[in-house]
Each structure stands twice: as structure tokens, then as C-alpha cells.
Design an enzyme around this catalytic site. Structure first.
Site, PDB file in Angstrom:
ATOM      1  N   HIS A  63      10.510  -6.847   4.865  1.00 44.42           N
ATOM      2  CA  HIS A  63      11.367  -8.016   4.677  1.00 44.42           C
ATOM      3  C   HIS A  63      12.848  -7.692   4.836  1.00 44.42           C
ATOM      4  O   HIS A  63      13.663  -8.586   5.034  1.00 44.42           O
ATOM      5  CB  HIS A  63      11.095  -8.687   3.327  1.00 44.42           C
ATOM      6  CG  HIS A  63      11.654  -7.972   2.136  1.00 44.42           C
ATOM      7  ND1 HIS A  63      10.900  -7.153   1.335  1.00 44.42           N
ATOM      8  CD2 HIS A  63      12.902  -7.942   1.597  1.00 44.42           C
ATOM      9  CE1 HIS A  63      11.643  -6.669   0.346  1.00 44.42           C
ATOM     10  NE2 HIS A  63      12.868  -7.132   0.497  1.00 44.42           N
ATOM     11  N   ASP A 110       4.426  -5.031   3.448  1.00 44.01           N
ATOM     12  CA  ASP A 110       5.887  -5.026   3.352  1.00 44.01           C
ATOM     13  C   ASP A 110       6.461  -3.632   3.635  1.00 44.01           C
ATOM     14  O   ASP A 110       7.418  -3.206   3.001  1.00 44.01           O
ATOM     15  CB  ASP A 110       6.345  -5.516   1.975  1.00 44.01           C
ATOM     16  CG  ASP A 110       7.816  -5.949   1.981  1.00 44.01           C
ATOM     17  OD1 ASP A 110       8.341  -6.233   3.067  1.00 44.01           O
ATOM     18  OD2 ASP A 110       8.433  -5.970   0.891  1.00 44.01           O
ATOM     19  N   SER A 134      15.852  -3.156  -2.182  1.00 46.57           N
ATOM     20  CA  SER A 134      14.609  -3.200  -1.424  1.00 46.57           C
ATOM     21  C   SER A 134      14.569  -2.120  -0.351  1.00 46.57           C
ATOM     22  O   SER A 134      15.505  -1.968   0.430  1.00 46.57           O
ATOM     23  CB  SER A 134      14.443  -4.567  -0.760  1.00 46.57           C
ATOM     24  OG  SER A 134      14.232  -5.564  -1.718  1.00 46.57           O
TER      25      SER A 134
END
Length: 486
Positions: free
Chosen positions: A127, A157, A228
């Protein structure tokens, strides 16, 4: 003070030490003495392997090739009045305007990553790089590189990007199986763009189910937007996870964060580096969990396995002989404790492999062999409506059930060999969740193919105790537990 009193005072510390040693185990004493960990050496060791990732997106041009609303209004004035629009700002002639390809890229997002290998492969979240036209990687020594997206896998992911650099400080990958709940871990990333920020906490849980293909590592390490893709580090300086998600009702950190286990991430990254995409296995079943009450009522014992709610026509499961209502308890010798275990095991199996299944069907275990196919987009199934009036009707008045045989047309449309359709439902059956139109496939592990089977089963069971009913609603099989009224 007397001699005896003085001797007691002098001997007190030794006495207390003996008591402490007797009461507290050596492991507890070691933890008390050790105190809180020092992360400074870990930061120095791992910090150079962590990178900042910025993504850019090209400005979107409109249908007029970049012309704005003012240009459109001017064009209307020229067409209908033959003059320029009053008070219009002077514009460069259209041929000299920058074309859409010349528009500068705009910032899209920020994230983190870490060096997977010294030749420039970097791991991050899918992402983080999704929809990016450009990916820029900044090292801790302030060097910046334009990265190429090698591959990204949305299901897990995980993404891998590549920069043109050598001799990079690759991070050391740890053994996730050694990770323990309560163990100290550290995260490094770029929360809100603040590069190389360090946070620490403990492992709160392992094998946390939040998706079909990943059992996440849960921690209380402070994570925020920008973290992230960064690494989760154990006290040995090894990466054990990729920071991926938080649980939040406010958009910010609320004490719960999740990381992708490195063993899963490496499995995905190896395929991304080799093929640019991930290949997964599938067998074509819809599954659900088995409740404790259902497990006890059908003789399974404990609540385990993956309950087969539906089977895709022509799929590997269909060809292998699986039936709606089966409970898959083992796959290639590995136990299925909960439904989410099955897609992970099947997904990690190479397409074309012949795998062994153990299913629990109507009170007995049965072994089947299934040939794994490659995962493809999920096909939506169409609900089937009853096509004609039933031929014959039977009742179970004490349970509130009125049922009928399926017609040949209904059997063909539903792809069933048999069963009885519920015409009306009330009393205990209605309370169990059964509805008109449901098709009963078995009662208390007794297969129901026609009305006569239903009547024999209802005469055989003990109606004073709860019993299970396997039924089909549209294309999905389910269990209901009927509790007789007292």
C-alpha cells in the site's frame, strides 16, 4: 547492643538472600536484575538498513489536454461572439502550453522500508507504493535513488522495490518461530515523514487473524502513518516483521499495531523477485468456522476444522468429491485448527500438487485427494430460485417443519443429488435460524436425499435433545442446531 543481637543483624542480609533464592526462581531473579532493555546498540546496528520511501504521482490532465475552465469559457466567447472573454487574463498561445507529460509529479505519500539485500532490493508494504508514478528511496546517509517497483502483492501487503546501488547494509532476517509473546521489540520508520524514528514495546500476541493469508504479529509498539513498511526488530537485531497496520478509531495510534511475519513476507518476496507476482493455490471452496455447539452435536468433539459452506462447480474440490457440509480437519498432514488455516496452507501450495485432505462427513472421517489449481478472481455465484411446485410434502410438527422433495429441475439448478426443501418453518426450527426455501441435506449426521430419509431420521433421533441440521441456502451450506421446546 548484646553480642547475640549484633550477630543477628550481621547475619540478616545473608538470611534474606537465602529466602529470596528459595521463593523466587532463578529466571525471575535474572529478570529483576536485568531491568529494562537498552536499545542504543540495536539502533546503531539496524538503523543504516532502514530507508525512507516517498511516492510521487503525475498531475491529472483534463480532457482538453490541460486546459482549465477559463480556457473553455474563452473558447465559447470566441465561437458565439467572435471576441475574447472580457477581463480574461492573457494566456500563452495553446501550442506553447506544457503538455500533460510535462506536468511535474506531485507528492503522493510517505512510508518506510528496509534493505533486503546489498545489491539494492528493498522491502516495504504494497500500500506504500500502490498507484505511484515514481518511488524515491532515501538512505540514512542522505543519498536518494529513484526505485523500480519489482512487484507488489495486495493480499499480503508486501512489495519489493529495486534501486541502482551496491554494498548496502542488508538487514538480518530472524526466525519468527522463536518470537515469544511478551518479548521486547523495536520499530524504525518515518511516522508523519519524521525519518528514522525509533519506538519500542512488546509482542502482545502472535497468529492474530485479521486476513485470509496472514497471521499477524500484534504489538504495542507506537506506529503512525509513515511507519508502514518499516522493520520490526527483535533484541538480537533481526527483523521479524514488517510494520503494516494499526487498530484505531481516531486515525492515530491507540496501543495496538500489527506486523507481517517475516517468514510469510520472505516467501512472497522471493516470488516477486523471481516472477514479479505471487502464485497461490486454490481448491474452490467457501468455508467457515465450526462452533463448539455444532462440533459436539455432530460428534466432532472440539471446535476445529474448516466447515465447507459451498463448492465451486468444476473446481478441484468438486472433482475431488468434497460436499457442502464436510469439515476439513487436515491438509497434507497438517491440522486445521480454524477456518483461516486452510487458505494459508492451500495458498502456499504450488498449483498442480496432489494434496491429501481429511474431511469429517456425517460422523466419520474420510480421506480425499485434491489437485491444487492456481488462484483466480473469485467468481460470484447466482442464487437459485425454486422452479416448480414440490411433488410430495412431509411434516415434523413438534419441530415446526414442513418439507418437500426436490423436483428434478431444482436438483439440476442447485447441483444437488438430493435433499428436502423447507416449505414452512415455525417453533424450534424457526428459532434455530432455518427459513422457508432452505434445503436440508442431513439431520444428526444422517444423510437426507428424499422425503423418506427425512421422516426416518426424525423418527430415529432423540427429540428431547438438541440436534444438528445441515442445510443449503442458495449456494452456501450451513449448520443449524435445533433445541426442542421444554
Amino acid at each position: 547492643m548484646g553480642v547475640a543481637s549484633l550477630s543477628f543483624v550481621l547475619a540478616l542480609p545473608a538470611y534474606l538472600a537465602l529466602v529470596y533464592a528459595a521463593v523466587f526462581p532463578a529466571a525471575v531473579q535474572a529478570q529483576v536484575v536485568k531491568g529494562l532493555p537498552d536499545f542504543t546498540e540495536l539502533v546503531e546496528l539496524v538503523g543504516p538498513s532502514v530507508v525512507n520511501i516517498r511516492t510521487l504521482e503525475k498531475a491529472k490532465a483534463n480532457a482538453q489536454g490541460g486546459a482549465g475552465s477559463d480556457d473553455e469559457m474563452q473558447e465559447l466567447f470566441r465561437k458565439f461572439f467572435g471576441i475574447p472573454m472580457p477581463n480574461a487574463p492573457r494566456q500563452n498561445p495553446r501550442p506553447n502550453r506544457p503538455q500533460p507529460s510535462e506536468e511535474p509529479a506531485q507528492p503522493k505519500g510517505v512510508g518506510s522500508g528496509f534493505v533486503l539485500s546489498s545489491d539494492g532490493y528493498i522491502m516495504t508494504n504494497a500500500h506504500v507504493v500502490e498507484g505511484a508514478d515514481e518511488v524515491l528511496v532515501t538512505l540514512t546517509d542522505k543519498r536518494e535513488f529513484k526505485a523500480r517497483i519489482v512487484g507488489a502483492d495486495k493480499r499480503t501487503d508486501v512489495a519489493v522495490v529495486k534501486i541502482q546501488a551496491t554494498g548496502l547494509p542488508a538487514i538480518k532476517v530472524g526466525d519468527v518461530s522463536r518470537l515469544k509473546v511478551g518479548e521486547w521489540v523495536m520499530a524504525i520508520g518515518s511516522p508523519f515523514g519524521l525519518e528514522n524514528s525509533v519506538t519500542a514495546g512488546i509482542v502482545s500476541a502472535k497468529q492474530r487473524d485479521t486476513g485470509d493469508y496472514l497471521p499477524f504479529i500484534q504489538t504495542d509498539v507506537a506506529i503512525n502513518p509513515g511507519n508502514s513498511g518499516g522493520p520490526l526488530i527483535n533484541m538480537r537485531g533481526e527483523v521479524v516483521g514488517i510494520t503494516s497496520q494499526i487498530y484505531s478509531r481516531s486515525g492515530g495510534f491507540m496501543g495496538i499495531s500489527f506486523a507481517i511475519p517475516m517468514d510469510e513476507a520472505i516467501r512472497v518476496s522471493d516470488q516477486l523477485r523471481q516472477n514479479g507476482h505471487v502464485t497461490r493455490g486454490r481448491i474452490g471452496v467457501q468455508i467457515g468456522d465450526v462452533t463448539k455447539e455444532v462440533a459436539e452435536s455432530i460428534g466432532l468433539g472440539s471446535a476445529q476444522g474448516a466447515f465447507v459452506r459451498g463448492i465451486e462447480s468444476g473446481s478441484p474440490a468438486d472433482k475431488a468429491g468434497l460436499e457442502p457440509g464436510d469439515i476439513i480437519t487436515r491438509f497434507d498432514g497438517k491440522p486445521i485448527e480454524k477456518a483461516t488455516d486452510l487458505p494459508r496452507l492451500v495458498g502456499n501450495t504450488k498449483p498442480g500438487t496432489r494434496s491429501n485432505l481429511v474431511v469429517f462427513r456425517r460422523g466419520v472421517s474420510k480421506e480425499l485427494v485434491v489437485t491444487i489449481a492456481e488462484l483466480e478472481p473469485v467468481k460470484t455465484s447466482k442464487a437459485v430460485q425454486p422452479a416448480a411446485e414440490p411433488k410430495s410434502v412431509g411434516t415434523a410438527q413438534s419441530m415446526g417443519l414442513v418439507v418437500a422433495d426436490l423436483t428434478d429441475v431444482q436438483k439440476k439448478e442447485l447441483k444437488l443429488k438430493g435433499g428436502v426443501r423447507i416449505e414452512s418453518v415455525a417453533e424450534a426450527s424457526a428459532r434455530s435460524g432455518l427459513r422457508e426455501g432452505d434445503v436440508i441435506l442431513s439431520i444428526a449426521n444422517i444423510e437426507i436425499t428424499q422425503l423418506r430419509d427425512f421422516e426416518l431420521a426424525m423418527n430415529k433421533i432423540d427429540k428431547t435433545k438438541p440436534f444438528s441440521v445441515l442445510f443449503r441456502r442458495s449456494d452456501v451450506a450451513q449448520y443449524a442446531l435445533i433445541r426442542p421446546s421444554r
